[in-house]
Structure formats: structure tokens, C-alpha cells
Write a protein that holds these residues in place. Structure first.
Motif, PDB file in Angstrom:
ATOM      1  N   ASN A 196       0.823  -1.382  -0.073  1.00 54.56           N
ATOM      2  CA  ASN A 196      -0.046  -0.061  -0.059  1.00 54.56           C
ATOM      3  C   ASN A 196       0.993   1.364   0.079  1.00 54.56           C
ATOM      4  OD1 ASN A 196      -2.664  -1.478   0.318  1.00 54.56           O
ATOM      5  ND2 ASN A 196      -1.684  -1.718   2.492  1.00 54.56           N
ATOM      6  N   ASP A 197       0.253   2.345  -0.112  1.00 58.00           N
ATOM      7  CA  ASP A 197       0.927   3.778  -0.325  1.00 58.00           C
ATOM      8  C   ASP A 197       1.761   3.937   1.153  1.00 58.00           C
ATOM      9  OD1 ASP A 197       0.976   4.093  -2.734  1.00 58.00           O
ATOM     10  OD2 ASP A 197      -1.111   5.233  -2.663  1.00 58.00           O
ATOM     11  N   ASP A 198       1.321   3.138   2.258  1.00 63.63           N
ATOM     12  CA  ASP A 198       2.304   3.567   3.684  1.00 63.63           C
ATOM     13  C   ASP A 198       3.165   2.509   3.789  1.00 63.63           C
ATOM     14  OD1 ASP A 198       0.505   1.366   4.190  1.00 63.63           O
ATOM     15  OD2 ASP A 198      -0.436   1.956   5.969  1.00 63.63           O
ATOM     16  N   ALA A 199       3.315   1.539   2.530  1.00 61.51           N
ATOM     17  CA  ALA A 199       4.386   0.529   2.493  1.00 61.51           C
ATOM     18  C   ALA A 199       3.877  -0.754   3.274  1.00 61.51           C
ATOM     19  CB  ALA A 199       5.983   1.159   3.192  1.00 61.51           C
ATOM     20  N   THR A 200       2.790  -0.664   3.912  1.00 63.07           N
ATOM     21  CA  THR A 200       2.285  -2.062   4.433  1.00 63.07           C
ATOM     22  C   THR A 200       2.068  -3.141   3.454  1.00 63.07           C
ATOM     23  OG1 THR A 200      -0.147  -1.184   4.610  1.00 63.07           O
ATOM     24  CG2 THR A 200       1.364  -1.110   6.582  1.00 63.07           C
ATOM     25  N   LEU A 201       2.262  -4.332   3.721  1.00 60.94           N
ATOM     26  CA  LEU A 201       2.142  -5.381   2.681  1.00 60.94           C
ATOM     27  C   LEU A 201       0.564  -5.779   2.465  1.00 60.94           C
ATOM     28  CD1 LEU A 201       5.000  -7.421   4.322  1.00 60.94           C
ATOM     29  CD2 LEU A 201       4.833  -6.678   2.065  1.00 60.94           C
ATOM     30  N   GLN A 202       0.220  -6.030   1.159  1.00 58.22           N
ATOM     31  CA  GLN A 202      -1.167  -6.214   0.913  1.00 58.22           C
ATOM     32  C   GLN A 202      -1.554  -7.711   0.761  1.00 58.22           C
ATOM     33  OE1 GLN A 202      -2.041  -4.567  -3.022  1.00 58.22           O
ATOM     34  NE2 GLN A 202      -2.124  -2.485  -2.257  1.00 58.22           N
ATOM     35  N   GLY A 203      -0.376  -8.617   1.039  1.00 57.69           N
ATOM     36  CA  GLY A 203      -0.959 -10.081   1.010  1.00 57.69           C
ATOM     37  C   GLY A 203      -1.292 -10.360  -0.420  1.00 57.69           C
ATOM     38  N   ARG A 204      -0.313  -9.722  -1.316  1.00 54.83           N
ATOM     39  CA  ARG A 204      -0.126 -10.198  -2.762  1.00 54.83           C
ATOM     40  C   ARG A 204       1.100 -10.110  -3.340  1.00 54.83           C
ATOM     41  NH1 ARG A 204      -3.696  -6.142  -6.407  1.00 54.83           N
ATOM     42  NH2 ARG A 204      -2.088  -7.099  -7.805  1.00 54.83           N
ATOM     43  N   ARG A 205       1.390 -11.208  -4.418  1.00 51.52           N
ATOM     44  CA  ARG A 205       2.599 -11.493  -4.885  1.00 51.52           C
ATOM     45  C   ARG A 205       2.339 -10.990  -6.453  1.00 51.52           C
ATOM     46  NH1 ARG A 205       6.306 -16.394  -4.016  1.00 51.52           N
ATOM     47  NH2 ARG A 205       7.735 -16.158  -6.041  1.00 51.52           N
ATOM     48  N   ASP A 206       2.801 -10.222  -6.934  1.00 51.56           N
ATOM     49  CA  ASP A 206       2.733  -9.696  -8.243  1.00 51.56           C
ATOM     50  C   ASP A 206       3.960  -9.776  -9.194  1.00 51.56           C
ATOM     51  OD1 ASP A 206       0.085  -8.737  -8.743  1.00 51.56           O
ATOM     52  OD2 ASP A 206       0.451  -7.473  -7.114  1.00 51.56           O
ATOM     53  N   PRO A 207       3.871 -10.233 -10.538  1.00 50.33           N
ATOM     54  CA  PRO A 207       5.120 -10.390 -11.503  1.00 50.33           C
ATOM     55  C   PRO A 207       5.860  -8.796 -11.321  1.00 50.33           C
ATOM     56  CG  PRO A 207       3.288 -11.074 -12.574  1.00 50.33           C
ATOM     57  CD  PRO A 207       2.630 -10.460 -11.047  1.00 50.33           C
ATOM     58  N   VAL A 208       7.036  -8.831 -11.385  1.00 52.09           N
ATOM     59  CA  VAL A 208       7.782  -7.641 -11.633  1.00 52.09           C
ATOM     60  C   VAL A 208       7.385  -7.171 -13.111  1.00 52.09           C
ATOM     61  CG1 VAL A 208       9.749  -8.246 -10.268  1.00 52.09           C
ATOM     62  CG2 VAL A 208       9.790  -9.000 -12.746  1.00 52.09           C
ATOM     63  N   ILE A 209       7.346  -5.694 -13.285  1.00 54.56           N
ATOM     64  CA  ILE A 209       6.984  -4.886 -14.196  1.00 54.56           C
ATOM     65  C   ILE A 209       8.281  -4.352 -14.832  1.00 54.56           C
ATOM     66  CG2 ILE A 209       5.580  -2.766 -14.969  1.00 54.56           C
ATOM     67  CD1 ILE A 209       4.142  -3.146 -12.548  1.00 54.56           C
ATOM     68  N   ASP A 210       8.303  -4.802 -16.317  1.00 56.25           N
ATOM     69  CA  ASP A 210       9.552  -4.347 -17.216  1.00 56.25           C
ATOM     70  C   ASP A 210       9.770  -2.818 -17.025  1.00 56.25           C
ATOM     71  OD1 ASP A 210      11.252  -4.465 -19.215  1.00 56.25           O
ATOM     72  OD2 ASP A 210       9.905  -4.049 -20.525  1.00 56.25           O
ATOM     73  N   GLY A 211      10.830  -2.541 -16.937  1.00 57.45           N
ATOM     74  CA  GLY A 211      11.162  -1.075 -16.722  1.00 57.45           C
ATOM     75  C   GLY A 211      10.759  -0.166 -15.426  1.00 57.45           C
ATOM     76  N   PHE A 212      10.278  -0.942 -14.508  1.00 54.51           N
ATOM     77  CA  PHE A 212       9.679  -0.342 -13.358  1.00 54.51           C
ATOM     78  C   PHE A 212      10.494  -1.158 -12.075  1.00 54.51           C
ATOM     79  CE2 PHE A 212       6.591  -0.049  -9.736  1.00 54.51           C
ATOM     80  CZ  PHE A 212       6.907   1.396  -9.349  1.00 54.51           C
ATOM     81  N   ASN A 213       9.913  -2.316 -11.966  1.00 53.81           N
ATOM     82  CA  ASN A 213      10.775  -2.852 -10.625  1.00 53.81           C
ATOM     83  C   ASN A 213      11.334  -4.227 -11.094  1.00 53.81           C
ATOM     84  OD1 ASN A 213       8.445  -4.333 -10.878  1.00 53.81           O
ATOM     85  ND2 ASN A 213       7.562  -3.697  -8.896  1.00 53.81           N
ATOM     86  N   ASP A 214      11.546  -4.543 -12.401  1.00 53.27           N
ATOM     87  CA  ASP A 214      12.049  -5.637 -12.861  1.00 53.27           C
ATOM     88  C   ASP A 214      13.739  -5.226 -12.864  1.00 53.27           C
ATOM     89  OD1 ASP A 214      13.078  -7.690 -14.264  1.00 53.27           O
ATOM     90  OD2 ASP A 214      11.975  -7.527 -16.038  1.00 53.27           O
ATOM     91  N   TYR A 215      14.328  -5.983 -11.892  1.00 51.03           N
ATOM     92  CA  TYR A 215      15.706  -5.911 -11.780  1.00 51.03           C
ATOM     93  C   TYR A 215      16.492  -7.335 -12.557  1.00 51.03           C
ATOM     94  CZ  TYR A 215      14.739  -1.707  -8.969  1.00 51.03           C
ATOM     95  OH  TYR A 215      14.290  -0.487  -8.814  1.00 51.03           O
ATOM     96  N   ARG A 216      15.929  -7.962 -13.227  1.00 58.93           N
ATOM     97  CA  ARG A 216      16.732  -9.253 -13.504  1.00 58.93           C
ATOM     98  C   ARG A 216      17.659  -9.183 -14.496  1.00 58.93           C
ATOM     99  NH1 ARG A 216      11.340 -12.300 -15.219  1.00 58.93           N
ATOM    100  NH2 ARG A 216      10.953 -10.220 -15.846  1.00 58.93           N
ATOM    101  N   GLU A 217      17.453  -7.881 -15.017  1.00 56.30           N
ATOM    102  CA  GLU A 217      18.970  -7.529 -15.894  1.00 56.30           C
ATOM    103  C   GLU A 217      19.465  -6.346 -15.101  1.00 56.30           C
ATOM    104  OE1 GLU A 217      20.293  -9.173 -18.248  1.00 56.30           O
ATOM    105  OE2 GLU A 217      18.676 -10.701 -18.178  1.00 56.30           O
ATOM    106  N   PRO A 218      20.806  -6.151 -15.024  1.00 55.66           N
ATOM    107  CA  PRO A 218      21.377  -5.208 -14.278  1.00 55.66           C
ATOM    108  C   PRO A 218      20.632  -3.711 -14.628  1.00 55.66           C
ATOM    109  CG  PRO A 218      23.164  -6.220 -15.399  1.00 55.66           C
ATOM    110  CD  PRO A 218      21.734  -6.931 -15.674  1.00 55.66           C
ATOM    111  N   VAL A 219      20.129  -2.803 -13.697  1.00 49.78           N
ATOM    112  CA  VAL A 219      19.712  -1.736 -13.893  1.00 49.78           C
ATOM    113  C   VAL A 219      20.622  -0.554 -13.240  1.00 49.78           C
ATOM    114  CG1 VAL A 219      17.676  -0.236 -13.407  1.00 49.78           C
ATOM    115  CG2 VAL A 219      17.233  -2.765 -13.911  1.00 49.78           C
ATOM    116  N   LEU A 220      20.819   0.450 -14.169  1.00 48.23           N
ATOM    117  CA  LEU A 220      21.549   1.442 -13.973  1.00 48.23           C
ATOM    118  C   LEU A 220      20.393   2.307 -12.917  1.00 48.23           C
ATOM    119  CD1 LEU A 220      24.026   3.367 -13.863  1.00 48.23           C
ATOM    120  CD2 LEU A 220      23.087   4.541 -15.783  1.00 48.23           C
ATOM    121  N   LEU A 221      20.860   2.686 -11.584  1.00 49.85           N
ATOM    122  CA  LEU A 221      19.818   3.198 -10.786  1.00 49.85           C
ATOM    123  C   LEU A 221      19.327   4.585 -11.118  1.00 49.85           C
ATOM    124  CD1 LEU A 221      20.738   1.834  -7.206  1.00 49.85           C
ATOM    125  CD2 LEU A 221      18.653   0.992  -8.614  1.00 49.85           C
TER     126      LEU A 221
END
Ligand code: BGC
Length: 348
Positions: free
Chosen positions: A209-234
Motif C-alpha cells: 500500500n502507499d504506507d508501505a504495508t504489505l497487501q498479501g499479494r505477490r505480483d510479477p515484476v514490471i518491465d522498466g519499473f521494478n524488474d531488476y533481473r537484468e542490471p539496472v543503472l539506478l
């Protein structure tokens, strides 16, 4: 490897605290205090062999006791957030200390990061290691059960900082332990982390959630956003809590032997840090809130800014007690916990 001990100061109640320096055969060194089990300094070489301290921290014990955002700390009884600082267990509702809005963060007001740990130097198959231990009593911060916990640090000759944990309890209790070091491979206080390349071996995240609490959900990483499977320049991403303060589920879950979790490269100095863990997840936190509430004065008088350090906190799903289908951050009597995380350094 050698371990030296010296005084680090006294708490307001007079209790003496020590600082241990672990040195390996290549001249790398790690400084650890038994206050909070905190990693105070970690000196590792760049590609020319020049050592730099790659973790954020404080110069003095008073710096730590004055309060800080878990710099280098051993974090428990439950690292991360328990929503509403509440849970039900065996028909009973437990109320914890809310120290992050209405939620319980990193174990409550006096978590493991603020305890004085008993310290001993042990020899494990020829390697000297620093073993820290605590007894965390029943109902401390509201949690059920007395927990016996150890954290053992070693600086191995292959340039690995090894952190091994054990724990046991006499009653079922939420339990999630990690080390909260903020790394900066260009040297703490020298630069921000935006020039680092981050790679995390996870194809799903724990949605928050927006207060950083967990939602009880697991979602796939999103390309270009939170997918770090390939090295990402921060610097190539706009970092926020949903992609830089988030729990990644590691591909193989909890394992007996440490598996690769992440690799971080800093091109200017050539320093590379590889993270291996037996834990099923890792919280990547890009230090987004450093100095946001008050200036965070670090070693050498430097004020740490947001994104001056990153954490890779190996752990389980923090709010497993409220979402048991999401993880196993629960300690059971007769099921002792053990876990190992390795931070391995090289330069290219
Ligand atoms: C949390 C952040 C928090 C930080 C310092 C991290 O583990 O994910 O939300 O701000 O610790 O407390």
C-alpha cells in the motif's frame, strides 16, 4: 582472519559496549559493535586495491544511541512491517507497539537494533568468528515467547562477509531477522548510489500500500519499473517505494545453501557486491528517507541524503503472521531457525 576488540563507549546506564574489528588475509576489515549487532564499517578494495568503507554508519556509540534509521543494524524480532501492529495467533489477539504510523516496524520501539548483545569470539573449523547472542523475553514489544537468537559474523578470506543467524522460541511467534546495512560501493559519504547497477534475481514482488504495508499479494515484476533481473543503472529509474523499498521473492524460495539473490556493480571504482542467502526474499531499499525528517549525520560528519545508500535486506515476508500464505516469518517451538547471508566483494 583476526578479530580485535576495543571499547566503543558506555550506555547511559553505564553498560560497556565493544567494537570488534575483523580483518581477513587480504586486508579487508569489518567493524561490528555488540550494540544492536551493528556493522559499523566495512573496508573493501576497488580495482586498484584501494580500500574504502562501503557502509553508512556513525562515528560513535552516542551517534547510534541518539537514534538512526537502522544503519547496519541487526533488525528483529520482525524486520519490516506488521500492519496495524496487530495479529491473531491461536485465537488470541496480540497488540504490538506501533512505531511507524499505526504499524509495527523492525520489531517495535526497542528492537534488536537497540539491544546489547553478549559477544564471544569462536573458532569454527579454523575460522575466527564473532558470535553475538541475546535472550529476547516473552512479551517484549508485545510479542509472545522467549526467543534465543544468535548472529555470527565472519570476514572470510574469499572477501565474503558472512552473517549467520540462529533462533529458537518457546512459543509460536512472528520472526523475521535481517541485517540493515546501507551500502555505497563508491565509499560511504562520497556519492549517491545512482551510478550503481542493481541486479536482483526475482521475478515477483510483494505488493504494498502507499504506507508501505504489505497487501498479501505477490505480483510479477514490471518491465522498466521494478524488474531488476537484468542490471539496472539506478539513475535510469525514478525510484519510489514501489520499486525501491520493496520485498522481492527470490526465485527458489528458502534454501538450505545460500543462493544468488543480487549483484551490485559500481562502474567508477569497479567494486562489485554479490549477495547470497538462504532466505526466500530480499527487501531492496534505496535509502529514500535518509535525512527526510532530520539531518542524518554520518561518519566523518557527512550528512547522508536520500539515495546515498542502498539496503539488500535478506528476509522472509515480514507480515507472514497476517498473511500466512505469503511466507514463513513465524518461529515455532521445536523448529529452530538458521539462516545465512553472504555479501561477497570483488572488483572488475
Ligand atoms: C523499510 C523502509 C524504512 C527503512 C528505515 C526499510 O527496511 O523498508 O520503509 O524506511 O527500513 O526504517
Amino acid at each position: 582472519m583476526s578479530i580485535a576488540k576495543k571499547p566503543f563507549g558506555n550506555l547511559s546506564n553505564g553498560e560497556a559496549v565493544s567494537l570488534f574489528t575483523l580483518t581477513n588475509k587480504n586486508g579487508l576489515s569489518a567493524k561490528i559493535t555488540n550494540f544492536g549487532g551493528i556493522l559499523v564499517a566495512l573496508n573493501v578494495p576497488d580495482r586498484t586495491g584501494k580500500l574504502a568503507d562501503v557502509v553508512l554508519g556513525k562515528d560513535t556509540l552516542d551517534g547510534y544511541t541518539a537514534g538512526h534509521p537502522y544503519l547496519g543494524a541487526t533488525t528483529g524480532r520482525v524486520a519490516g512491517r506488521i500492519s496495524g501492529a496487530q495479529f491473531k495467533l491461536e485465537g488470541k489477539t496480540y497488540q504490538l507497539e506501533a512505531n511507524n504510523g499505526p504499524n509495527c516496524l523492525h520489531g517495535g520501539l526497542k528492537g534488536y537494533d537497540k539491544l546489547v548483545w553478549a559477544a564471544e569470539i569462536i573458532n569454527d573449523l579454523g575460522v575466527d568468528k564473532l558470535r553475538l547472542s541475546i535472550t529476547d523475553p516473552d512479551r517484549s514489544n508485545g510479542f509472545p515467547g522467549t526467543v534465543e537468537c544468535t548472529v555470527t559474523y565472519a570476514l572470510l578470506d574469499d572477501n565474503t562477509l558472512e552473517i549467520a543467524y540462529t533462533a529458537s522460541t518457546d512459543k509460536t511467534t512472528p520472526f523475521n531477522l535481517t541485517n540493515h546495512s546501507y551500502f555505497n560501493l563508491s565509499g560511504a559519504g562520497n556519492d549517491d548510489i545512482l551510478g550503481h547497477e542493481m541486479q536482483i534475481f526475482a521475478d515477483s514482488v510483494a505488493t504494498i500500500n502507499d504506507d508501505a504495508t504489505l497487501q498479501g499479494r505477490r505480483d510479477p515484476v514490471i518491465d522498466g519499473f521494478n524488474d531488476y533481473r537484468e542490471p539496472v543503472l539506478l539513475s535510469s529509474r525514478e525510484l519510489n517505494i514501489h520499486n525501491a523499498d520493496i520485498h522481492f521473492f527470490l526465485d527458489n524460495g528458502r534454501t538450505k545453501l545460500p543462493k544468488a539473490a543480487a549483484v551490485v556493480r559500481e562502474p567508477t571504482t569497479g567494486r562489485v557486491m554479490e549477495v547470497f542467502t538462504t532466505e526466500p526474499g530480499v527487501q531492496f531499499y534505496a535509502g529514500l528517507f535518509l535525512s527526510v525528517d532530520a539531518p542524518e549525520i554520518g561518519k566523518g560528519g557527512v550528512t547522508y541524503q536520500p539515495k546515498d545508500g542502498f539496503c539488500l535486506e535478506t528476509q522472509d515476508y515480514a507480515d507472514s503472521i497476517n498473511y500466512p500464505e505469503m511466507g514463513g516469518a513465524i518461529l515455532q517451538p521445536d523448529e529452530p531457525f538458521s539462516s545465512t547471508t553472504l555479501y561477497r566483494f570483488r572488483a572488475i
